[in-house]
Design a protein around this motif. Structure first.
Motif, PDB file in Angstrom:
ATOM      1  N   VAL A  37      -8.352   7.568   7.325  1.00  0.00           N
ATOM      2  CA  VAL A  37      -7.896   7.211   5.969  1.00  0.00           C
ATOM      3  C   VAL A  37      -9.011   7.304   4.928  1.00  0.00           C
ATOM      4  O   VAL A  37      -8.744   7.516   3.756  1.00  0.00           O
ATOM      5  N   LYS A  61       0.851  -1.202   0.000  1.00  0.00           N
ATOM      6  CA  LYS A  61       0.000   0.000   0.000  1.00  0.00           C
ATOM      7  C   LYS A  61       0.878   1.240   0.000  1.00  0.00           C
ATOM      8  O   LYS A  61       1.628   1.458   0.962  1.00  0.00           O
ATOM      9  N   ALA A  76      -5.978  10.704  -2.895  1.00  0.00           N
ATOM     10  CA  ALA A  76      -4.934   9.858  -3.488  1.00  0.00           C
ATOM     11  C   ALA A  76      -5.054   9.829  -5.000  1.00  0.00           C
ATOM     12  O   ALA A  76      -4.059   9.667  -5.701  1.00  0.00           O
ATOM     13  N   ASN A  96      -7.815   9.123   1.760  1.00  0.00           N
ATOM     14  CA  ASN A  96      -7.748   8.370   0.504  1.00  0.00           C
ATOM     15  C   ASN A  96      -8.406   9.102  -0.659  1.00  0.00           C
ATOM     16  O   ASN A  96      -8.079   8.849  -1.813  1.00  0.00           O
TER      17      ASN A  96
END
Ligand code: FA5
Length: 345
Positions: free
Chosen positions: A335, A103, A342, A339
């Motif tokens: 997260v 990850k 991202a 995320n």
């Protein structure tokens, strides 16, 4: 005696055949071939033999000893080879197996926004400056035209460590430090990103620790129009070419005149909505022309030099740009929130 020697040989060879490890094999070596072993004992007793028997028994004893030693050596090689093979089998790697996905981390949205702002100003010829977060009262306030007891200090509730040391309440002390370092000689063109601290109650738009990015330009003939042009470029690059800016008169002790900059609301196109509290505008930073007192305190001749400065909160910029409704999302490191940023990497 010949009989005894043959028996010993057979016995030793059988034990070597049955041995399963190097340690066991070594024990057999010591037991049969060692100084206190039965073969040595036979050799020691040779003195008691007749002259005819002696060479025969001597030769046989040596034969037996060599046969056992050879057997042990062969077994040792076989055991060592088996150990290597076993190790190789245990450690073998199937290079055809697909790799396990790792990850990868992403830049935090605040880091991204700060780097974007830095890049934008570096593109306009600015340099990055930094200063301490644990700051002297002098640089945080006094050198910025805020003497002790000045009522405008209340605008920034502070965390004091001693009477003279505090956690900086804004990035403006870096202005004062940079000007002081230049010893009255321009030009200066810097931006200073960094953490700041205030005794504000945390809510959707306030945090007790947050980021600021300060800008400072000092030189000859620096004018308010330069400030406005710079902020206009910044706003359009940051939020889109269709966005308008407006400057409203404001007050900061270290700038004169002082302004606050608003950008037109993206949600309603400037017509008024909940996001802009029905004004069509959203405030994003404070700015102004550097106060002559601040220039003079840092050793600049305020008749020759002028400057502009601005200070913005990247959290609020990121909130506007990414549609984030609560500043605390940037610090709780959920997260699921992080995320979402991202994708652009
Ligand atoms: C100042 O701190 C001035 N030093 C800015 C400045 C620099 C003015 C140079 C003139 C010249 P202000 O207190 O308004 O100004 O804070 C600047 C920005 O920091 C605000 O626009 C806001 O985006 C952000 N900010 C202020 N308080 C908080 C807080 N508690 N939480 C998050 N962001 C905050």
């Amino acid at each position: 005696m010949q009989e005894r020697l043959k028996e010993l040989q057979a016995e030793a060879i059988q034990k070597v055949d049955q041995s399963a490890g190097l340690k066991e094999l070594n024990d057999i070596r010591v037991a049969y071939l060692g100084k206190k072993g039965p073969i040595t004992e036979v050799l020691r007793g040779m003195g008691k033999l007749s002259a005819e028997e002696r060479p025969v028994i001597g030769a046989l004893a040596n034969e037996v000893r060599e046969a056992i030693a050879a057997k042990i050596e062969a077994k040792q090689s076989a055991l060592e080879e088996a150990a290597v093979q076993e190790k190789l089998a245990a450690e073998s790697i199937d290079v055809t197996l697909p790799g396990r996905p790792v990850k990868a981390g992403n830049h935090h949205p605040l880091t991204k926004i700060i780097e974007e702002i830095e890049d934008l100003f570096i593109g306009m010829g600015y340099e990055i400056a930094e200063g301490p977060e644990v700051e002297q009262d002098y640089y945080n306030f006094e050198a910025l035209n805020l003497p002790k007891g000045h009522p405008a200090r209340d605008m920034q509730d502070s965390f004091y460590i001693t009477e003279e040391i505090l956690l900086r309440t804004h990035t403006s002390p870096v202005q004062a430090r940079t000007m002081e370092k230049h010893q009255g000689k321009g030009p200066i063109k810097i931006i200073c990103p960094g953490k700041v601290y205030r005794r504000d109650n945390d809510d959707a738009t306030h945090s007790h620790q947050f980021m600021q990015i300060e800008g400072l330009v000092v030189g000859e003939n620096i004018r308010m129009s330069d400030l406005k042009g710079t902020l206009n470029v910044f706003a359009k690059k940051m939020f889109g070419e269709d966005r308008e800016i407006r400057l409203r008169p404001s007050f900061f002790p270290f700038t004169e005149p002082s302004v606050e900059m608003d950008i037109s609301c993206k949600m309603c196109g400037g017509h008024g909505c909940n996001v802009c509290k029905h004004t069509g505008w959203i405030e994003i930073l404070g700015a102004g022309m550097v106060h002559p007192n601040v220039l003079e305190m840092a050793g600049y001749d305020s008749k020759k030099y002028t400057g502009f400065a601005f200070g913005m909160g990247p959290e609020r910029i990121a909130m506007l740009k990414y549609g984030v409704d609560d500043i605390r999302h940037f610090y709780t490191n959920d997260v699921r929130f992080l995320n979402q940023f991202a994708i652009e990497e």
